[in-house]
Design an enzyme around this catalytic site. Structure first.
Site, PDB file in Angstrom:
ATOM      1  N   ASN A 151       5.010   8.826   2.009  1.00 26.51           N
ATOM      2  CA  ASN A 151       5.284   8.285   3.347  1.00 26.51           C
ATOM      3  C   ASN A 151       5.361   9.332   4.467  1.00 26.51           C
ATOM      4  O   ASN A 151       4.970   9.038   5.589  1.00 26.51           O
ATOM      5  CB  ASN A 151       6.503   7.355   3.332  1.00 26.51           C
ATOM      6  CG  ASN A 151       7.774   8.033   2.907  1.00 26.51           C
ATOM      7  OD1 ASN A 151       7.747   9.068   2.248  1.00 26.51           O
ATOM      8  ND2 ASN A 151       8.887   7.462   3.284  1.00 26.51           N
ATOM      9  N   GLY A 227      11.273  10.774  -3.413  1.00 24.02           N
ATOM     10  CA  GLY A 227      10.537   9.569  -3.806  1.00 24.02           C
ATOM     11  C   GLY A 227      11.512   8.465  -4.152  1.00 24.02           C
ATOM     12  O   GLY A 227      12.659   8.451  -3.681  1.00 24.02           O
ATOM     13  N   GLU A 249      15.824  13.427  -3.355  1.00 24.29           N
ATOM     14  CA  GLU A 249      15.947  12.672  -2.092  1.00 24.29           C
ATOM     15  C   GLU A 249      15.304  11.319  -2.354  1.00 24.29           C
ATOM     16  O   GLU A 249      14.077  11.219  -2.466  1.00 24.29           O
ATOM     17  CB  GLU A 249      15.195  13.378  -0.959  1.00 24.29           C
ATOM     18  CG  GLU A 249      15.679  14.782  -0.650  1.00 24.29           C
ATOM     19  CD  GLU A 249      16.965  14.802   0.156  1.00 24.29           C
ATOM     20  OE1 GLU A 249      17.487  13.738   0.510  1.00 24.29           O
ATOM     21  OE2 GLU A 249      17.449  15.917   0.421  1.00 24.29           O
ATOM     22  N   CYS A 284      12.455   6.196   4.562  1.00 28.19           N
ATOM     23  CA  CYS A 284      13.679   6.090   3.756  1.00 28.19           C
ATOM     24  C   CYS A 284      14.873   5.722   4.618  1.00 28.19           C
ATOM     25  O   CYS A 284      15.719   4.934   4.204  1.00 28.19           O
ATOM     26  CB  CYS A 284      13.930   7.388   3.001  1.00 28.19           C
ATOM     27  SG  CYS A 284      13.931   8.846   4.065  1.00 28.19           S
TER      28      CYS A 284
HETATM   29  P1  NAD Z   1       7.397   7.354  -5.903  1.00 28.53           P
HETATM   30  O1  NAD Z   1       8.704   7.613  -6.559  1.00 28.53           O
HETATM   31  O2  NAD Z   1       6.551   6.272  -6.417  1.00 28.53           O
HETATM   32  O3  NAD Z   1       6.482   8.676  -5.938  1.00 28.53           O
HETATM   33  C1  NAD Z   1       6.925   9.892  -5.355  1.00 28.53           C
HETATM   34  C2  NAD Z   1       6.163  11.038  -6.008  1.00 28.53           C
HETATM   35  O4  NAD Z   1       6.562  11.112  -7.374  1.00 28.53           O
HETATM   36  C3  NAD Z   1       4.633  10.867  -6.026  1.00 28.53           C
HETATM   37  O5  NAD Z   1       4.023  12.112  -5.837  1.00 28.53           O
HETATM   38  C4  NAD Z   1       4.378  10.356  -7.438  1.00 28.53           C
HETATM   39  O6  NAD Z   1       3.094  10.648  -7.902  1.00 28.53           O
HETATM   40  C5  NAD Z   1       5.434  11.107  -8.228  1.00 28.53           C
HETATM   41  N1  NAD Z   1       5.814  10.482  -9.501  1.00 28.53           N
HETATM   42  C6  NAD Z   1       5.752   9.170  -9.838  1.00 28.53           C
HETATM   43  N2  NAD Z   1       6.159   8.996 -11.122  1.00 28.53           N
HETATM   44  C7  NAD Z   1       6.501  10.221 -11.586  1.00 28.53           C
HETATM   45  C8  NAD Z   1       7.016  10.694 -12.827  1.00 28.53           C
HETATM   46  N3  NAD Z   1       7.250   9.883 -13.843  1.00 28.53           N
HETATM   47  N4  NAD Z   1       7.274  12.012 -12.959  1.00 28.53           N
HETATM   48  C9  NAD Z   1       7.058  12.869 -11.921  1.00 28.53           C
HETATM   49  N5  NAD Z   1       6.555  12.475 -10.721  1.00 28.53           N
HETATM   50  C10 NAD Z   1       6.295  11.165 -10.553  1.00 28.53           C
HETATM   51  O7  NAD Z   1       7.732   7.150  -4.345  1.00 28.53           O
HETATM   52  P2  NAD Z   1       6.725   6.821  -3.157  1.00 28.53           P
HETATM   53  O8  NAD Z   1       6.326   5.404  -3.223  1.00 28.53           O
HETATM   54  O9  NAD Z   1       5.681   7.869  -3.034  1.00 28.53           O
HETATM   55  O10 NAD Z   1       7.710   7.051  -1.896  1.00 28.53           O
HETATM   56  C11 NAD Z   1       8.551   6.071  -1.404  1.00 28.53           C
HETATM   57  C12 NAD Z   1       9.982   6.259  -1.855  1.00 28.53           C
HETATM   58  O11 NAD Z   1      10.450   7.556  -1.478  1.00 28.53           O
HETATM   59  C13 NAD Z   1      10.924   5.288  -1.193  1.00 28.53           C
HETATM   60  O12 NAD Z   1      11.882   4.855  -2.126  1.00 28.53           O
HETATM   61  C14 NAD Z   1      11.585   6.125  -0.098  1.00 28.53           C
HETATM   62  O13 NAD Z   1      12.838   5.642   0.336  1.00 28.53           O
HETATM   63  C15 NAD Z   1      11.697   7.443  -0.793  1.00 28.53           C
HETATM   64  N6  NAD Z   1      11.821   8.531   0.172  1.00 28.53           N
HETATM   65  C16 NAD Z   1      13.035   9.161   0.292  1.00 28.53           C
HETATM   66  C17 NAD Z   1      13.210  10.172   1.235  1.00 28.53           C
HETATM   67  C18 NAD Z   1      14.523  10.864   1.381  1.00 28.53           C
HETATM   68  O14 NAD Z   1      14.557  11.911   2.019  1.00 28.53           O
HETATM   69  N7  NAD Z   1      15.603  10.349   0.822  1.00 28.53           N
HETATM   70  C19 NAD Z   1      12.135  10.548   2.042  1.00 28.53           C
HETATM   71  C20 NAD Z   1      10.903   9.892   1.886  1.00 28.53           C
HETATM   72  C21 NAD Z   1      10.762   8.892   0.932  1.00 28.53           C
END
Ligand code: NAD
Length: 483
Positions: A151, A227, A249, A284
């Protein structure tokens, strides 16, 4: 585009690729390697050598190449913004904000490198240590594994890469599978700026393949993950097994509390825009649950509906578009299902609720939402807001705190004592008073609670988080008595 490992542009060892498409049109705009464990292993092998290199680069030189990277990002701003809009679907103005933020993160973390690090303690406060002097300083933590979500790819990669390199580490980054292209372009800018090629590696691929390989690799000393909460928990289990340091995060579904003494139109304008336009509702910290005092709930729903309907939505190639598509078909289907479910539970659609293009959800306001609705329990990652009416201050705080998340919140009222009293009680890491909760300046600590994570990924803390302290004790160097 290929991955960047050890300064080289590489395909995956087994030749597999992933298509990258434009979420607004579905058109394929690029291809990247689909890395697996062997590619990650290669990157970590180089990163270990890179740790020896970057840990010996003096801090003032690290400062130079990080600042230069910030300057190059600004030099290439137009091109980067265009690419980010195409691969991510966010509006041009927010893509521009993000690219400038990425440059600001490199610049600001670079400045932290110039702060004097460390401390010296006379030890005579301790019995039997009277003649000692202790010297404390920070050292690089090692090879950092950084995992970036879709995002805010540019901004979030910047915290992780600048933080890791500033601290003298090396870093292996797993880029988001849906939109890695702009980050790969920034990798080239890091090389041009003189960052040691051995010390940062940008890997593309899927989460359960390349991402999991980074987490599991024994050569990686810390995982910095941003994520979803679900993936964050899986990472915590594996990191715990190997006792790796983690920064997580994660998701949020935090509340905005609106009292009955506010200018309803002004509040609606601010939080509809905060919720819907920033990353098309995929942020987020966006204002995801609106708790509105019952005396103004109806008036507020009408005002919010008016603002939501005034937003233009469509393909962000058109710079006047406020709200673009969601990142994938699955993401759009999930949010659409969440809206339908709320309607089945009795919620009223005040605005939106429709699909547009292949992955769009029109800006949606729902009123009469029950406090037990799934919309309050789960993170809704799209331009949708549920309005829940409350009768008393304590009730609003209680509903807000019943969330499993604890990222951020907001309070709107003219009564300053009430604003501070409510802010004090919210179980979240940050509260915005009389503004959208969609606010992450990055230069103050950002401190998630509960299932929103354990991280300190910001300009202020990122470098410190990626270093480890060492105490060196000198014996017999102080002329103290022992009596
Ligand atoms: P996601 O968890 O699906 O993926 C995030 C990253 O993790 C991607 O690069 C993905 O390929 C990787 N990933 C997925 N499965 C994995 C595994 N088993 N092992 C290691 N890596 C893995 O999240 P998304 O859809 O890309 O992002 C959206 C989410 O992120 C939302 O929940 C949002 O609230 C959160 N977010 C949080 C913050 C914060 O600062 N708190 C900031 C931005 C986004």
């Amino acid at each position: 585009m290929d991955m960047i490992i050890n300064g080289e542009h590489l395909a995956a060892i087994d030749g597999r690729t992933l298509d990258i498409d434009n979420p607004a049109t579905g058109e394929v705009i690029g291809q990247v390697p689909r890395a697996g464990a062997a590619d990650v292993d290669l990157a970590v092998k180089h990163a270990k050598a890179g740790l020896r290199v970057n840990s010996r680069v003096p801090a003032h030189r690290r400062y130079d190449y990080l600042v230069k990277t910030a300057q190059l990002i600004l030099r290439e701003r137009e091109r980067l913004v265009e690419l980010l809009v195409k691969e991510n679907g966010k509006s041009r103005s927010w893509a521009d904000f993000e690219v400038r933020k990425g440059a600001e993160v490199f610049q600001t973390i670079a400045e932290r490198v110039k702060d004097p690090q460390g401390a010296t303690y006379p030890m005579d406060s301790m019995y039997n240590a009277e003649t000692q002097l202790s010297m404390l300083y920070k050292q690089p933590l090692g090879v950092i594994g950084a995992i970036v979500p879709f995002n805010f790819p540019v901004e979030l990669m910047a915290y992780k890469v600048a933080g890791a390199l500033a601290g003298g580490n090396s870093v292996v980054v797993k880029l988001p599978e849906d939109c890695p292209l702009t980050c790969l372009e920034i990798g080239d800018l890091l090389l041009e700026a003189g960052a040691p090629a051995e010390s940062f590696h940008l890997v593309t691929g899927l989460g359960h393949e390349a991402g999991a390989a980074v987490v599991e690799h024994p050569g990686v000393g810390m995982i910095s993950f941003t994520g979803s909460t679900e993936v964050g928990k899986q990472i915590a289990v594996e990191a715990g097994r190997q006792l790796k340091k983690i920064s997580l995060e994660l998701g949020g579904n935090d509340a905005v509390i609106v009292f009955d003494d506010v200018d309803v139109d002004e509040v609606a304008e601010s939080i509809v825009r905060g919720r819907m336009t920033v990353g098309n509702g995929q942020a987020c910290v966006a204002d995801k649950v609106w708790l509105v005092h019952e005396a103004v709930a109806e008036k507020f729903a009408e005002a919010a509906g008016r603002v939501a309907r005034s937003l233009s939505y469509g393909d962000p190639a058109d710079p006047s578009v406020d709200v673009g598509p969601l990142i994938t078909d699955e993401a759009a289907n999930r949010v659409h299902d969440q809206i339908q479910q709320a309607v089945r539970e009795g919620a009223t659609i005040v605005a939106g609720g429709e699909r547009f293009g292949p992955r769009g959800i029109s800006p949606t306001v729902l009123s009469n939402v029950d406090r037990n609705s799934a919309l309050l329990a789960d993170e809704v990652f799209g331009p949708v807001v549920p309005i829940v009416a409350f009768a008393a201050e304590e009730e609003a705080v209680e509903i807000a705190n019943s969330s499993r998340y604890g990222l951020q919140g907001a309070v709107w009222t003219k009564d300053v004592n009430r604003a501070l009293r409510v802010a004090d009680q919210l179980d979240v890491g940050g509260v915005v008073i009389n503004g959208s909760s969609c606010f992450r300046p990055g230069n103050i600590p950002y401190m998630p609670r509960k299932e929103s994570g354990l991280g300190k990924d910001n300009m202020f803390d990122a470098m410190d988080e990626m270093t480890v302290g060492k105490a060196v004790v000198f014996n017999g160097v102080r002329a103290m008595g022992t009596a």
